[in-house]
Design an enzyme around this catalytic site. Structure first.
Site, short mmCIF file in Angstrom:
data_model
loop_
_atom_site.label_atom_id
_atom_site.label_comp_id
_atom_site.label_asym_id
_atom_site.label_seq_id
_atom_site.Cartn_x
_atom_site.Cartn_y
_atom_site.Cartn_z
N HIS A 131 0.85 -1.20 0.00
CA HIS A 131 0.00 0.00 0.00
C HIS A 131 0.89 1.25 0.00
O HIS A 131 0.67 2.17 -0.79
CB HIS A 131 -0.92 -0.01 1.22
CG HIS A 131 -1.55 1.32 1.55
ND1 HIS A 131 -2.58 1.85 0.80
CD2 HIS A 131 -1.31 2.22 2.53
CE1 HIS A 131 -2.93 3.03 1.32
NE2 HIS A 131 -2.17 3.27 2.36
N ASP A 152 6.72 23.16 -25.10
CA ASP A 152 6.66 21.80 -24.58
C ASP A 152 7.72 21.68 -23.49
O ASP A 152 8.30 22.68 -23.07
CB ASP A 152 6.93 20.78 -25.71
CG ASP A 152 6.28 19.44 -25.42
OD1 ASP A 152 6.72 18.78 -24.45
OD2 ASP A 152 5.34 19.04 -26.13
N TRP A 156 7.46 -0.52 4.05
CA TRP A 156 8.00 0.16 2.86
C TRP A 156 9.38 0.74 3.14
O TRP A 156 10.12 1.05 2.22
CB TRP A 156 7.06 1.27 2.39
CG TRP A 156 7.21 2.58 3.09
CD1 TRP A 156 6.68 2.90 4.30
CD2 TRP A 156 7.94 3.72 2.65
NE1 TRP A 156 7.03 4.18 4.63
CE2 TRP A 156 7.80 4.72 3.63
CE3 TRP A 156 8.68 4.02 1.51
CZ2 TRP A 156 8.39 5.99 3.52
CZ3 TRP A 156 9.27 5.28 1.41
CH2 TRP A 156 9.12 6.24 2.41
N SER A 167 13.00 6.54 -13.36
CA SER A 167 11.91 7.32 -13.93
C SER A 167 11.80 8.68 -13.23
O SER A 167 11.69 9.72 -13.89
CB SER A 167 10.61 6.53 -13.80
OG SER A 167 9.51 7.38 -13.73
N SER A 168 11.87 8.67 -11.89
CA SER A 168 11.75 9.92 -11.15
C SER A 168 12.89 10.86 -11.47
O SER A 168 12.68 12.07 -11.62
CB SER A 168 11.77 9.67 -9.64
OG SER A 168 10.66 8.98 -9.26
N HIS A 196 13.37 11.54 4.20
CA HIS A 196 12.76 12.78 4.64
C HIS A 196 12.57 13.79 3.52
O HIS A 196 11.48 14.32 3.35
CB HIS A 196 13.40 13.39 5.88
CG HIS A 196 12.39 14.30 6.50
ND1 HIS A 196 11.34 13.84 7.23
CD2 HIS A 196 12.19 15.61 6.33
CE1 HIS A 196 10.54 14.84 7.53
NE2 HIS A 196 11.02 15.93 7.00
N GLU A 199 12.07 13.00 0.61
CA GLU A 199 10.96 12.38 -0.12
C GLU A 199 9.62 12.86 0.40
O GLU A 199 8.68 13.11 -0.36
CB GLU A 199 11.07 10.85 -0.03
CG GLU A 199 9.85 10.08 -0.51
CD GLU A 199 9.66 10.13 -2.01
OE1 GLU A 199 10.64 10.45 -2.73
OE2 GLU A 199 8.53 9.87 -2.47
N TYR A 240 8.94 15.69 1.55
CA TYR A 240 8.67 17.02 1.01
C TYR A 240 8.45 16.99 -0.49
O TYR A 240 7.76 17.85 -1.03
CB TYR A 240 9.79 17.99 1.40
CG TYR A 240 9.79 18.18 2.90
CD1 TYR A 240 8.57 18.26 3.57
CD2 TYR A 240 10.93 18.21 3.65
CE1 TYR A 240 8.51 18.39 4.94
CE2 TYR A 240 10.88 18.33 5.03
CZ TYR A 240 9.67 18.42 5.66
OH TYR A 240 9.62 18.54 7.02
N SER A 300 -1.35 27.45 -3.51
CA SER A 300 -1.01 28.86 -3.74
C SER A 300 -1.55 29.37 -5.06
O SER A 300 -1.58 30.58 -5.29
CB SER A 300 0.51 29.04 -3.72
OG SER A 300 1.04 28.59 -2.51
N HIS A 325 14.97 12.12 12.79
CA HIS A 325 13.79 12.17 13.66
C HIS A 325 12.85 11.00 13.39
O HIS A 325 11.90 10.80 14.12
CB HIS A 325 13.05 13.52 13.57
CG HIS A 325 12.42 13.79 12.24
ND1 HIS A 325 12.40 15.04 11.68
CD2 HIS A 325 11.77 13.00 11.36
CE1 HIS A 325 11.76 14.99 10.51
NE2 HIS A 325 11.38 13.76 10.31
N HIS A 326 13.13 10.25 12.33
CA HIS A 326 12.36 9.01 12.09
C HIS A 326 12.90 7.87 12.92
O HIS A 326 12.35 6.78 12.89
CB HIS A 326 12.42 8.63 10.61
CG HIS A 326 11.77 9.62 9.71
ND1 HIS A 326 10.45 9.53 9.33
CD2 HIS A 326 12.24 10.75 9.12
CE1 HIS A 326 10.15 10.56 8.54
NE2 HIS A 326 11.22 11.31 8.40
N THR A 357 6.93 26.48 7.32
CA THR A 357 5.61 25.93 7.04
C THR A 357 4.53 26.85 7.58
O THR A 357 3.50 27.09 6.94
CB THR A 357 5.47 24.52 7.64
OG1 THR A 357 6.64 23.78 7.32
CG2 THR A 357 4.27 23.80 7.08
N LYS A 386 3.88 29.71 5.32
CA LYS A 386 2.98 29.36 4.22
C LYS A 386 1.53 29.41 4.66
O LYS A 386 0.67 30.02 4.00
CB LYS A 386 3.32 27.97 3.69
CG LYS A 386 4.58 27.99 2.90
CD LYS A 386 4.84 26.66 2.25
CE LYS A 386 5.90 26.82 1.21
NZ LYS A 386 5.47 27.62 0.05
N ARG A 401 1.45 0.04 15.17
CA ARG A 401 1.11 -0.10 13.76
C ARG A 401 1.62 -1.42 13.20
O ARG A 401 2.39 -2.13 13.83
CB ARG A 401 1.68 1.09 12.97
CG ARG A 401 3.16 1.23 13.05
CD ARG A 401 3.64 2.57 12.55
NE ARG A 401 3.66 2.62 11.09
CZ ARG A 401 4.62 3.23 10.37
NH1 ARG A 401 5.64 3.82 10.96
NH2 ARG A 401 4.59 3.24 9.06
#
Lengths: 291, 524
Positions: free
Chosen positions: B76, B105, B141, B168-169, B252, B254, B256, B267, B301-302, B327, B330, B449
């Site tokens: 998932h 283009d 994951w 690809s990314s 991390h 990722e 963002y 915005s 922090h993870h 943040t 924003k 979890r």
């Protein structure tokens, strides 16, 4: 030709090379995964995928070269290619960064902790009492995975290889000067020298691997030292191989007279790549072989 | 001359049928492909989420065995992150960036095609692991060793599919960055670019910087499993914690990558429906850049509970809390944009408002998690699940939905059904909160979890979450219906579509011509 009416910026209409590339990658990856799982079809699929990938690269780059020669690319297209190559090299730097990061983490944190430093004191006491990590000769861990090994002397072949790669950086720049001044033989001989030095580097590196594996018992499975040593130098070697291949293509194109003093981005892109490979080697020589 | 024109006319004809889509180099075609691919993956990943929620509807084991349950959580996540949210944003970038900066283009159109067409193959490989000996990957994951190395036949397939997604990314990001840096119309200076373009420029940079690091990390997993290396094996001098450091150095930023383009979308939408220019444009740009910079120095922090030196815990705690500053800038800017505006609440605006409120809730729970001593309690609990789903579902996914409603009339030339859109918004918002809000409570009460069973005390809230999840999942079928209806017909949309809309894309007809700007437009 196949160009949109877009005031100069070349937008090609449709290309079948990307899908060929995807099928090739798919076959290559499925093949490799099967090979790793011990299925017999793996190697065949891999070979098929790799062959198709090479066909794709020839076709795709061939198209781009033909378009470039027929003058379809203006200055703005050229800048897109420059940005593309710049960011591609940046992504490669980050790839090596992951392995260099692992190297420094192991040397400055993991091994001292295993030796009981700081908060690793209990690990050392409970699991591997009294074990001391000594970089580089006893860096294959508390269980000495892979057995006793010796390291490759940095001041033998590796130092020579450093000299070879640095010289090749000079020769490629020398070739570039020739190109910019329109001196073809100067360009061609500069490239020949660069390719030759690249090949010499690879041959020496292979010999050094053989020496390490057969005489020093330094293998990919010599604990973390062997892992880092072979993965870092191995990936570097793969990049040198790619660089030499690209330089050879550029040499052939130079002989065919594809480049003009004011328009030769393909040459510059490969030269950038070659310098990148060079700088990575300097990092390897200093932090893997020497210090 | 005439023969040259005829020759060109011949090539101007687009191949029809499937070959048009397979060989296309057009940014709109490729954008459409990305968006539909993301939509399909949203439903596949969503179906897996529903398997999880069905199992968790009651305590005890009901439908699936624990191994398969863990495969579902792992798959998932991989599918939603790499298959749904990232391709959806890349699709939006493809459709919108050339139109927003006045380009014909993308900068590298053939590579653009390849970035997309790698994805279906990569996900075919990933999904095929469901049918393999030993089952699909079930180690989460985040792929932590040594657990992940116990995966069966699926391991190399999963790792190589991740390599393909990364390829690809990276190519997609290089293309977007090159487009933004090189294809702007004359006069479109960097500080005149719409924020969606700015946020994507920075996202692209993050992608190019960290996807290769993930490639390195999973390569080390592969060699540890199959080639005898000891990267993550302490007995050989390596360290399993090192994987977590390398992984989260990717992971991390990722996070963002998954949210910054949403900031760009919001915005764009808020000023349109507030009929006021965006408040604090340049502070938005600098805030985005600051978030990107900070994303590189907060990764641990993870892993507060993994056993780091105190100095590490402190550094990563304070650096993480710093992110609240840009943040916050924003969020305040969006609110200030609405202040005294002539607000109307069409569907895109509703989703944008939902985003601002619920993303902020997710941001606050993130601050709670950033506090290391508190995180020792919350770590690996449902509180974490609640946190990141708040920023990703009513965050990223709502922003993507808002963007689709906002630009769909431009893309198709038809207005969507506003009434159905509003129903879709209210169903989604009610159910998404019903799904994820109770997870805060069960998490704080100690429910871990990635476990298919739980203590009886958590039963009521879990039942509510499951009802919410099914409600949210089926509400998205309504979204699919609305999109299909709009693609097929509906009221004609004007060029500008929204009276308050500002930007180059609204100067083009709806739907826009095949090559967006064949001559660069004049930019004020």
């Amino acid at each position: 030709m196949a160009q949109a009416q877009t005031q100069g910026y070349y937008v090609p209409h449709g290309s079948h090379w990307p899908i060929v590339g995807s099928v090739a990658l798919f076959t290559l990856m499925i093949g490799f995964a099967n090979l790793l799982n011990g299925a017999s079809v793996g190697a065949t699929l891999m070979a098929l995928g790799a062959a198709l990938l090479i066909v794709m690269l020839f076709g795709w780059f061939g198209t781009v070269i033909r378009e470039s020669l027929s003058g379809m690319y203006n200055e703005q297209v050229d800048r897109s290619f420059r940005w593309g190559m710049f960011w591609f090299i940046f992504s490669e730097v980050m790839f090596f960064g992951a392995f260099f990061g692992a190297l420094f983490y192991v040397r400055f944190f993991a091994l001292p902790w295993l030796s009981g430093e700081g908060h690793g004191i209990l690990t050392n006491h409970e699991l591997w009492q009294g074990w001391q990590a000594i970089w580089p000769v006893a860096a294959n861990g508390p269980e000495a995975i892979g057995g006793k090994y010796e390291i490759i002397d940095p001041w033998g072949v590796p130092a020579l290889n450093t000299l070879i790669l640095l010289s090749s950086g000079v020769t490629v720049t020398w070739a570039h000067w020739g190109l910019k001044e329109g001196k073809r033989s100067h360009l061609i001989w500069g490239l020949v020298a660069t390719v030759a030095l690249g090949v010499l580097f690879l041959i020496l590196q292979l010999k050094e691997y053989m020496h390490g594996i057969h005489e020093l018992n330094l293998t990919l499975s010599s604990g973390i030292y062997g892992s880092l040593f072979y993965m870092l130098t191995g990936f570097h070697g793969m990049h040198v191989t790619l660089g030499v291949t690209m330089l050879t293509v550029i040499l052939i194109r130079a002989i065919k007279g594809h480049f003009r003093p004011d328009n030769h981005f393909a040459f510059e892109a490969v030269a950038w790549y070659w310098h990148f490979v060079d700088v990575v080697w300097l990092g390897l020589f200093i932090f893997v072989y020497w210090l | 001359m005439s023969s040259a024109t005829a020759h060109e006319a011949h090539h101007e004809e687009h191949p029809s049928g499937i070959m048009r889509w397979i060989t296309t180099t057009n940014h709109k075609d490729i954008g459409t492909l990305y968006l539909w691919f993301a939509f399909i993956m949203l439903f596949i990943g969503g179906a897996m989420a529903l398997v999880i929620r069905a199992e968790l509807f009651q305590p005890g084991l009901q439908f699936v065995d624990p191994q398969f349950f863990n495969s579902m959580t792992t798959m998932h996540a991989l599918i939603m992150i790499f298959g749904a949210v990232m391709p959806a944003f890349t699709g939006l970038a493809n459709w919108l960036i050339p139109m927003m900066i006045g380009a014909p283009d993308m900068a590298l159109p053939r590579m653009n095609n390849w970035s997309f067409w790698i994805l279906p193959f990569a996900f075919a490989i990933l999904l095929s692991t469901l049918f393999m000996e030993g089952g699909a990957p079930a180690g989460g994951w985040t792929l932590y060793p040594p657990l992940t190395l116990q995966t069966g036949h699926a391991l190399p397939f999963m790792i190589l599919s991740i390599h393909m997604m990364g390829l690809s990314s990276i190519m997609g990001a290089i293309n977007i960055v090159a487009t933004i840096l090189n294809m702007r119309a004359p006069g479109m200076t960097l500080m005149k670019m719409p924020l969606f373009v700015w946020t994507w420029l920075i996202t692209g940079y993050l992608l190019i910087a960290v996807m290769p690091v993930l490639a390195g990390a999973v390569t080390m997993l592969l060699t540890d499993k199959f080639f005898g290396t000891s990267f993550f094996n302490a007995a050989g001098g390596g360290d399993p914690v090192m994987f977590q450091h390398i992984f989260w150095f990717f992971g991390h930023p990722e996070v963002y990558i998954l949210i910054l383009p949403s900031f760009g979308v919001i915005s764009s939408i808020v000023p349109t429906f507030a009929r006021k220019p965006l408040f604090g444009y340049s502070s938005m740009v600098y805030a985005t850049a600051s978030i990107a910079f900070l994303s590189f120095i907060v990764w641990a922090h993870h892993m507060f509970t993994v056993g780091m030196p105190l100095s590490g815990e402190l550094f990563f705690m304070f650096a993480t809390m710093l992110i609240a500053v840009p943040t916050g800038v924003k969020v305040f800017n969006w609110v200030a944009t609405m202040w005294k505006g002539a607000l109307t609440f069409e569907t895109p605006m509703l989703f944008a408002l939902g985003f601002i409120i619920m993303f902020t809730i997710g941001g606050f729970s993130g601050l709670m998690l950033a506090i290391a001593p508190a995180d020792f309690q919350y770590h690996d609990s449902y509180f974490v699940v609640a946190h990141f789903h708040y920023v990703l579902v009513p965050g990223s996914v709502f922003a993507i939905i808002a963007a689709v409603y906002y630009w769909l009339p431009k893309w198709t030339g038809h207005m969507y059904n506003e009434r159905l859109g509003k129903i879709h918004f209210w169903l989604s918002t009610i159910f998404v909160n019903l799904t994820f809000f109770p997870m805060h409570f069960v998490g704080l009460a100690g429910m871990p979890r990635r476990i298919p069973d739980y203590a009886l005390q958590f039963a009521d809230y879990n039942a509510l979450s499951s009802i919410g999840a099914f409600g949210f999942g089926f509400s998205q079928l309504l979204f699919l219906y609305i999109v299909l209806q709009t693609v097929r017909g509906g009221a004609k949309a004007g060029d500008r579509v929204w009276e308050g809309a500002d930007g180059l894309e609204w100067t083009l007809p709806s739907p826009p011509p095949y090559h967006s700007f064949t001559t660069p437009p004049a930019v004020r």
